[in-house]
Design a protein around this motif. Structure first.
Motif, PDB file in Angstrom:
ATOM      1  N   ASP A  21       5.287  15.004  -1.489  1.00 50.79           N
ATOM      2  CA  ASP A  21       6.638  14.599  -1.103  1.00 50.79           C
ATOM      3  C   ASP A  21       6.681  13.622   0.067  1.00 50.79           C
ATOM      4  N   ASP A  22       5.519  13.266   0.625  1.00 52.53           N
ATOM      5  CA  ASP A  22       5.504  12.212   1.640  1.00 52.53           C
ATOM      6  C   ASP A  22       4.977  10.895   1.080  1.00 52.53           C
ATOM      7  N   LEU A  23       4.761  10.850  -0.251  1.00 61.09           N
ATOM      8  CA  LEU A  23       4.288   9.625  -0.887  1.00 61.09           C
ATOM      9  C   LEU A  23       5.463   8.768  -1.343  1.00 61.09           C
ATOM     10  N   ARG A  24       5.228   7.466  -1.362  1.00 58.27           N
ATOM     11  CA  ARG A  24       6.230   6.519  -1.855  1.00 58.27           C
ATOM     12  C   ARG A  24       5.614   5.679  -2.968  1.00 58.27           C
ATOM     13  N   ALA A  25       6.402   5.421  -3.996  1.00 64.22           N
ATOM     14  CA  ALA A  25       5.941   4.611  -5.126  1.00 64.22           C
ATOM     15  C   ALA A  25       6.932   3.480  -5.382  1.00 64.22           C
ATOM     16  N   LEU A  26       6.410   2.347  -5.808  1.00 67.47           N
ATOM     17  CA  LEU A  26       7.229   1.225  -6.252  1.00 67.47           C
ATOM     18  C   LEU A  26       6.815   0.882  -7.671  1.00 67.47           C
TER      19      LEU A  26
ATOM     20  N   ASP B  99       2.822   3.732  -1.341  1.00 63.41           N
ATOM     21  CA  ASP B  99       1.456   4.209  -1.517  1.00 63.41           C
ATOM     22  C   ASP B  99       0.962   3.957  -2.936  1.00 63.41           C
ATOM     23  N   ILE B 100       1.908   3.873  -3.871  1.00 65.90           N
ATOM     24  CA  ILE B 100       1.602   3.708  -5.297  1.00 65.90           C
ATOM     25  C   ILE B 100       2.369   2.496  -5.819  1.00 65.90           C
ATOM     26  N   LEU B 101       1.679   1.610  -6.520  1.00 64.76           N
ATOM     27  CA  LEU B 101       2.325   0.482  -7.182  1.00 64.76           C
ATOM     28  C   LEU B 101       2.035   0.553  -8.673  1.00 64.76           C
ATOM     29  N   VAL B 102       3.081   0.528  -9.480  1.00 65.31           N
ATOM     30  CA  VAL B 102       2.933   0.482 -10.931  1.00 65.31           C
ATOM     31  C   VAL B 102       3.581  -0.809 -11.431  1.00 65.31           C
ATOM     32  N   LEU B 103       2.785  -1.631 -12.092  1.00 67.28           N
ATOM     33  CA  LEU B 103       3.314  -2.814 -12.763  1.00 67.28           C
ATOM     34  C   LEU B 103       3.499  -2.486 -14.231  1.00 67.28           C
ATOM     35  N   ALA B 104       4.688  -2.739 -14.743  1.00 66.58           N
ATOM     36  CA  ALA B 104       5.004  -2.399 -16.131  1.00 66.58           C
ATOM     37  C   ALA B 104       5.611  -3.622 -16.807  1.00 66.58           C
ATOM     38  N   GLY B 105       5.198  -3.855 -18.057  1.00 68.50           N
ATOM     39  CA  GLY B 105       5.749  -5.016 -18.733  1.00 68.50           C
ATOM     40  C   GLY B 105       5.431  -5.043 -20.211  1.00 68.50           C
TER      41      GLY B 105
ATOM     42  N   ARG C 224      -3.988   1.729  -0.876  1.00 72.58           N
ATOM     43  CA  ARG C 224      -2.923   1.949  -1.853  1.00 72.58           C
ATOM     44  C   ARG C 224      -3.525   2.035  -3.249  1.00 72.58           C
ATOM     45  N   VAL C 225      -2.812   2.672  -4.157  1.00 74.91           N
ATOM     46  CA  VAL C 225      -3.316   2.819  -5.516  1.00 74.91           C
ATOM     47  C   VAL C 225      -2.415   2.076  -6.493  1.00 74.91           C
ATOM     48  N   GLY C 226      -3.005   1.651  -7.610  1.00 77.96           N
ATOM     49  CA  GLY C 226      -2.254   0.878  -8.584  1.00 77.96           C
ATOM     50  C   GLY C 226      -2.510   1.327 -10.011  1.00 77.96           C
ATOM     51  N   GLY C 227      -1.499   1.145 -10.854  1.00 75.78           N
ATOM     52  CA  GLY C 227      -1.598   1.449 -12.272  1.00 75.78           C
ATOM     53  C   GLY C 227      -0.671   0.547 -13.056  1.00 75.78           C
ATOM     54  N   CYS C 228      -0.665   0.700 -14.398  1.00 71.65           N
ATOM     55  CA  CYS C 228       0.199  -0.162 -15.206  1.00 71.65           C
ATOM     56  C   CYS C 228       0.657   0.537 -16.477  1.00 71.65           C
ATOM     57  N   LEU C 229       1.798   0.098 -16.965  1.00 74.83           N
ATOM     58  CA  LEU C 229       2.387   0.552 -18.216  1.00 74.83           C
ATOM     59  C   LEU C 229       2.690  -0.671 -19.072  1.00 74.83           C
TER      60      LEU C 229
ATOM     61  N   TRP D   3      -0.288  11.439 -12.816  1.00 78.62           N
ATOM     62  CA  TRP D   3      -0.919  12.448 -11.967  1.00 78.62           C
ATOM     63  C   TRP D   3      -2.124  11.866 -11.228  1.00 78.62           C
ATOM     64  N   ASN D   4      -2.921  11.038 -11.885  1.00 76.13           N
ATOM     65  CA  ASN D   4      -4.075  10.452 -11.212  1.00 76.13           C
ATOM     66  C   ASN D   4      -3.661   9.515 -10.089  1.00 76.13           C
ATOM     67  N   LEU D   5      -2.575   8.785 -10.288  1.00 75.45           N
ATOM     68  CA  LEU D   5      -2.045   7.949  -9.213  1.00 75.45           C
ATOM     69  C   LEU D   5      -1.639   8.806  -8.021  1.00 75.45           C
ATOM     70  N   MET D   6      -0.944   9.910  -8.284  1.00 74.91           N
ATOM     71  CA  MET D   6      -0.514  10.783  -7.192  1.00 74.91           C
ATOM     72  C   MET D   6      -1.704  11.437  -6.501  1.00 74.91           C
TER      73      MET D   6
END
Length: 233
Positions: A4-9, A81-87, A123-128, A194-197
């Motif tokens: 609950d102290d993590l932030r994602a964009l 803390d988490i960045l997800v690029l989706a496209g 920071r960690v990153g993932g994609c959709l 979950w792995n991103l978190m």
């Protein structure tokens, strides 16, 4: 373990301006729901709704553009803390919007954090990826390579996607597409989230990536981090 102290964009790189229906958003919603259920503060941004200039500098208004919203978006990137690029997939590749976002992330990649590392460290990153033609793995490889090259840490299985039958056909949210019920996509989206978190939690608790052997500021000053360098004083 708490998150609950993590932030994602999450940046949606659809070609469609709001409020037009985005099938990519449908897949984003699955991942965002999981994060918010764990208390992660999630911010979402549809890139095409913003005036993001083309270019390879942090602020393109200093290079002939009248407006550029990227500097403000960059501050939101750094706050996460988490960045997800989706496209979506177009012609078997990432959308032009995805590529522009990655280019502008790259434009800021020379900036440093307080430890002298590149700014995206820790920071960690993932994609959709969504579409109705082949290309999920190709698109994901491009995004994830780009993010790690800029300094992001990529956890295991950091991508997920959905495509319908090859050729014209229903997209993810269309009736009868089977997208939202697809077990393979739902499993991969869940594992990715979950792995991103998990990795964001580990990095935050550790204070980021250890600052030795990767500090640009010290390298420029002549330090070589245990590699022989008789010129260094």
């Amino acid at each position: 373990m708490t998150y609950d102290d993590l932030r994602a964009l999450v940046i949606n790189c659809t070609l469609k301006k709001s409020p037009e229906l985005s099938h990519t958003q449908g897949l984003i919603d699955r991942s965002v729901h999981l994060m918010r259920e764990q208390g992660v503060q999630v911010e979402e941004l549809r890139a095409v709704d913003h005036d993001i200039a083309t270019g390879v500098w942090p602020d393109m208004t200093e290079h002939g553009w009248a407006t550029d919203e990227w500097p403000a978006i960059y501050e939101r990137v750094l706050a996460a803390d988490i960045l997800v690029l989706a496209g979506p997939i177009w012609l078997g590749d990432n959308s032009s919007v995805t590529k522009r976002v990655i280019e502008r992330l790259y434009a800021c990649s020379s900036l440093l954090n307080d430890a002298g590392q590149y700014a995206y460290y820790g920071r960690v990153g993932g994609c959709l990826i969504t579409g109705n033609e082949d290309g999920i793995k190709h698109c994901a490889m491009n995004v994830l390579y780009s993010l790690q090259h800029l300094g992001y840490t990529i956890p295991p299985q950091a991508d997920a996607g959905w495509i319908g039958e090859a050729g014209p056909g229903p997209s993810y949210l269309d009736p009868g597409s089977g997208g939202p019920a697809n077990d393979f996509t739902n499993r991969n989206t869940t594992f990715m989230t979950w792995n991103l978190m998990h990795l964001a939690r580990l990095l935050k608790d550790a204070g980021g990536i250890p600052a030795h052997g990767n500090q640009r500021s010290l390298w420029d000053a002549g330090c070589r981090f245990d590699y022989p360098n008789p010129e260094h004083r």
